[in-house]
Design a protein around this motif. Sequence first.
Motif, mmCIF file in Angstrom:
data_model
loop_
_atom_site.group_PDB
_atom_site.id
_atom_site.type_symbol
_atom_site.label_atom_id
_atom_site.label_comp_id
_atom_site.label_asym_id
_atom_site.label_seq_id
_atom_site.Cartn_x
_atom_site.Cartn_y
_atom_site.Cartn_z
ATOM 1 N N GLY A 228 -5.963 6.816 -4.542
ATOM 2 C CA GLY A 228 -5.187 7.793 -3.879
ATOM 3 C C GLY A 228 -5.824 7.461 -2.941
ATOM 4 O O GLY A 228 -5.542 7.418 -1.586
ATOM 5 N N ASN A 231 -4.971 3.924 -1.360
ATOM 6 C CA ASN A 231 -3.313 4.517 -0.908
ATOM 7 C C ASN A 231 -3.137 4.674 0.488
ATOM 8 O O ASN A 231 -2.434 3.981 1.129
ATOM 9 C CB ASN A 231 -2.568 4.726 -1.774
ATOM 10 C CG ASN A 231 -0.750 5.243 -1.386
ATOM 11 O OD1 ASN A 231 -0.765 6.085 -0.417
ATOM 12 N ND2 ASN A 231 -0.052 4.443 -1.844
ATOM 13 N N TYR A 232 -4.252 5.516 0.513
ATOM 14 C CA TYR A 232 -4.341 5.932 1.894
ATOM 15 C C TYR A 232 -5.159 5.475 2.896
ATOM 16 O O TYR A 232 -4.897 4.811 4.185
ATOM 17 C CB TYR A 232 -5.373 7.546 2.305
ATOM 18 C CG TYR A 232 -5.104 7.683 3.361
ATOM 19 C CD1 TYR A 232 -3.777 8.739 3.573
ATOM 20 C CD2 TYR A 232 -6.763 7.906 4.232
ATOM 21 C CE1 TYR A 232 -4.464 9.480 5.100
ATOM 22 C CE2 TYR A 232 -5.932 8.185 5.736
ATOM 23 C CZ TYR A 232 -5.218 9.414 5.889
ATOM 24 O OH TYR A 232 -4.918 9.797 7.150
ATOM 25 N N CYS A 255 -3.445 12.943 -3.438
ATOM 26 C CA CYS A 255 -2.720 12.519 -3.945
ATOM 27 C C CYS A 255 -1.952 12.351 -5.770
ATOM 28 O O CYS A 255 -2.126 13.155 -5.765
ATOM 29 C CB CYS A 255 -3.414 10.616 -4.579
ATOM 30 S SG CYS A 255 -4.372 11.066 -6.031
ATOM 31 N N ILE A 266 0.096 5.058 -7.613
ATOM 32 C CA ILE A 266 -0.006 5.447 -6.445
ATOM 33 C C ILE A 266 1.622 6.233 -5.873
ATOM 34 O O ILE A 266 2.314 5.433 -5.558
ATOM 35 C CB ILE A 266 -0.960 5.590 -5.467
ATOM 36 C CG1 ILE A 266 -2.444 6.068 -6.690
ATOM 37 C CG2 ILE A 266 -0.739 7.270 -4.334
ATOM 38 C CD1 ILE A 266 -2.416 7.017 -7.027
ATOM 39 N N SER A 269 0.069 10.107 -0.170
ATOM 40 C CA SER A 269 -1.509 10.268 -0.342
ATOM 41 C C SER A 269 -1.319 10.575 1.349
ATOM 42 O O SER A 269 -0.639 10.384 1.905
ATOM 43 C CB SER A 269 -2.487 9.620 -0.726
ATOM 44 O OG SER A 269 -2.144 8.325 0.422
#
Length: 281
Positions: A228, A231-232, A255, A266, A269
């Motif tokens: 997560g 992903n951010y 997330c 994911i 997020s």
Amino acid sequence: MHPDVLTVLNINDPLTRAIEAGHVHDVFQKGGEELARIRREALQELVSSGMSNTQIGELLGMTRQRVSQLLKNGPAPERAFLGTDTVTVVVAGKVESDRPDPQPVVAQDDLVAYDHLKQLARTLSLDTTYEVVPSGGFVRLNRDNLVVLCGPRHSPNLREVIESDEAITFAKDKVGWHLVDNRTGQTRRSPMDEGEPRDFAYLARLPRPDGKGTFLYAAGIHAVGESGVINYLEQHIGEMYRTLKKKRFSAIVECEYDPESPTREIISSRLVTDYYYPAGA
């Protein structure tokens, strides 16, 4: 001529000269990439201050077209958020005790997080390598270009560094591990523990024990939280670098993942706290 080149030039043995020439060439090549990134960032700052490409060109002795070209070429400035050379990523490993030669095995969630981080680094012209630290092992934190994806329960010396953060705390009680936002008093427990496909994760730039820099750190309450965080970063690393540069900070990321995906990919997020800064940062 650069002193390092002169040193190589004066080596008599051809094999040694070839080896050292390769080493120096690699250093110059990597240094050239970083200088291109620094120049691009500096030019962007001049543009942001209100200067035109023509004005910048006049000051630097180049054409407006050349300035425009340099603003687009070279590694993106935000790559410095991860590092300036090959990034070492530390992940946790669980030792397989049922084997005659037990080895630390990395959980799938950690491998997925590393793979996404590797892809992100590649888009920023950075190479990556990873190290596996067995649970209870020692993480060598005093080095540059380091990213750690490892929960505090896996490494005693890492846990001590995390505890220096006064804003956010990893804690454990009878219910289990959770995060505490000390600025608001709010406790964040993982929705995964109630069967929901969501998790919370800690993201921070923490101080090296030797006082000579920092390292980037991410850990979920559960391992999927690390994906997560990556992903951010994939979505926001540019704005994060413009806001944070290389300053110390900490934050909590939430997330959501796809429960039907075998690798728990994911879906979304987001930050659920502000960026918290320690005193003096």
